[in-house]
Design an enzyme around this catalytic site. Structure first.
Site, mmCIF file in Angstrom:
data_model
loop_
_atom_site.group_PDB
_atom_site.id
_atom_site.type_symbol
_atom_site.label_atom_id
_atom_site.label_comp_id
_atom_site.label_asym_id
_atom_site.label_seq_id
_atom_site.Cartn_x
_atom_site.Cartn_y
_atom_site.Cartn_z
ATOM 1 N N ASP A 48 27.469 16.374 37.683
ATOM 2 C CA ASP A 48 28.605 16.607 36.171
ATOM 3 C C ASP A 48 28.512 17.685 35.791
ATOM 4 O O ASP A 48 28.088 18.188 35.286
ATOM 5 C CB ASP A 48 26.561 16.447 34.805
ATOM 6 C CG ASP A 48 25.465 16.609 35.767
ATOM 7 O OD1 ASP A 48 25.546 16.999 37.202
ATOM 8 O OD2 ASP A 48 24.648 16.635 35.506
ATOM 9 N N HIS A 90 14.716 14.174 38.290
ATOM 10 C CA HIS A 90 13.936 14.857 36.798
ATOM 11 C C HIS A 90 12.521 14.362 36.845
ATOM 12 O O HIS A 90 11.742 14.930 36.031
ATOM 13 C CB HIS A 90 15.082 14.853 35.279
ATOM 14 C CG HIS A 90 15.509 16.223 35.615
ATOM 15 N ND1 HIS A 90 15.702 17.665 35.744
ATOM 16 C CD2 HIS A 90 17.234 15.617 35.387
ATOM 17 C CE1 HIS A 90 17.258 17.424 35.935
ATOM 18 N NE2 HIS A 90 17.940 16.901 35.203
#
Length: 388
Positions: free
Chosen positions: A253, A128
């Site tokens: 995740d 990110h």
């Protein structure tokens, strides 16, 4: 198949806070589990060194590096997204983040210089981080840094595949106008999850149109549907793009117990994904595979099992999913948490998937078709032809 595993306990220093979701205990537990199961038997890990500023500046501006260095003394820095709930400031944060980036460069170097065909850095995958600010638990974008390094060391066509539950926005942004890099991200739909990007209509800019690929999936997607979507989109694009190396961000995740998202994959599904990535690297990237970690916040039940399966896949040491977890690992983990611990390497979840048939049959198919319609024509492929 020659494989390098990058690891050193110093990588556990990337510790945003004791109660932060990205706690490095997940790495410690993974390596301990892999060792206890014999996955790492005879493997001498490659110890990384911190990436110098010149390498970090492949993905970040110098003023941002300075801000990260200053942050522990100067406090919150909203301009650079430092001191937020996602990216709290901690002592030594520059050194810890630079070490992770150095690990991904070291893994890339092993492949580029011919000492390995595959390499893995579980501490990496911080996809990110943006050019001038931290974002989503990520300080430095080791994925983009390693890809940039490869571009300067003999590679001209690189495929990046992101299977994290969140959109691989930082890597996409870094190469949005670079036709040498194809970024493929499969993630929970941006209308339902941060960071709100990663729509099928995001395709890349200018000469790179078609090299940003996004396949958003609805909350609740389980293993068979996820794998159906994966196989309906990814192999065709890799075949058309002809990469020289496959870089994968293997965030765990997507697990059904992960506290921060809403996809519903199992450790069995993750095992299938990692083995599929291995097959794609063999078939479409000359066997060259750089595997990185990523997200994953079910620290005790999810990540250690999933990433042990990842290490096993990279090393061609696939584990019987019914393998019992050793008592030594359970004893150690029980000393860190009073939560229920897993007893085997499977959740007995079904992973058989049926191939997409060119039309909408189940819910995930409409997302498959949306992505294929957006990007396939840019590669000379027919969106509704199942042979493309």
């Amino acid at each position: 198949m020659r494989t390098t595993v990058v690891w050193d306990e110093a990588l556990l220093a990337y510790k945003l806070s004791t109660d932060h979701p990205l706690h490095p205990v997940r790495l410690d537990l993974t390596m301990r589990l892999a060792r206890s199961l014999g996955v790492l038997e005879g493997i001498e890990p490659l110890v990384p060194t911190p990436a110098p500023d010149a390498e970090l500046e492949r993905a970040h501006v110098a003023s941002y590096l300075d801000a990260v260095r200053r942050a522990p003394q100067h406090g919150d820095d909203p301009v650079h997204q430092l001191g937020t709930a996602d990216n709290p400031i901690f002592e030594g944060m520059h050194d810890a983040a630079a070490l992770i980036a150095g690990g991904s460069i070291a893994a890339a170097r092993e492949i580029a210089e011919g000492r390995a065909d595959r390499a893995v850095n579980l501490s990496g995958g911080l996809h990110h981080a943006m050019r001038d600010h931290a974002w989503g638990f990520c300080i430095y974008n080791d994925c983009a840094i390693a890809i940039s390094w490869l571009l300067d060391h003999g590679y001209t066509r690189i495929a990046y595949l992101d299977t994290d539950v969140h959109h691989g926005d930082g890597v996409q942004a870094a190469f949005l106008d670079d036709p040498r890099v194809m970024t493929i991200s499969m993630h929970q739909h941006p209308r339902t999850l941060w960071p709100g990007t990663g729509f099928a209509s995001e395709l890349g800019d200018g000469p790179a149109a078609g090299t940003a690929v996004n396949l958003p999936l609805p909350p609740g997607t389980r293993d068979p549907a996820w794998l159906r979507a994966f196989h309906a989109v990814v192999p065709s694009l890799l075949r058309a793009f002809e990469p020289q190396i496959l870089v994968t961000q293997c965030g765990a995740d997507t697990h059904h117990e992960d506290p921060l998202a809403e996809l519903s994959l199992s450790v069995d599904g993750h095992r299938a994904i990692y083995q599929a990535c291995r097959g794609l690297a063999e078939e479409y990237a000359g066997g060259k595979w750089l595997a990185l970690g990523g997200g994953g916040y079910n620290l005790f039940r999810g990540v250690p099992r999933s990433w042990t399966h990842l290490l096993a896949a990279v090393l061609d040491r696939d584990l019987d999913p019914n393998r019992t977890i050793p008592a030594s690992w359970t004893s150690y983990a029980a000393g860190l948490s009073n939560r229920p611990l897993p007893t085997s390497m499977t959740e007995e979840a079904p992973t058989d998937w049926s191939p997409w048939g060119g039309y909408t049959e189940i819910d995930v198919d409409r997302f498959v078709l949306e992505t294929r319609r957006a990007v396939f024509p840019l590669h000379g492929l027919e969106p509704q032809n199942v042979l493309d």
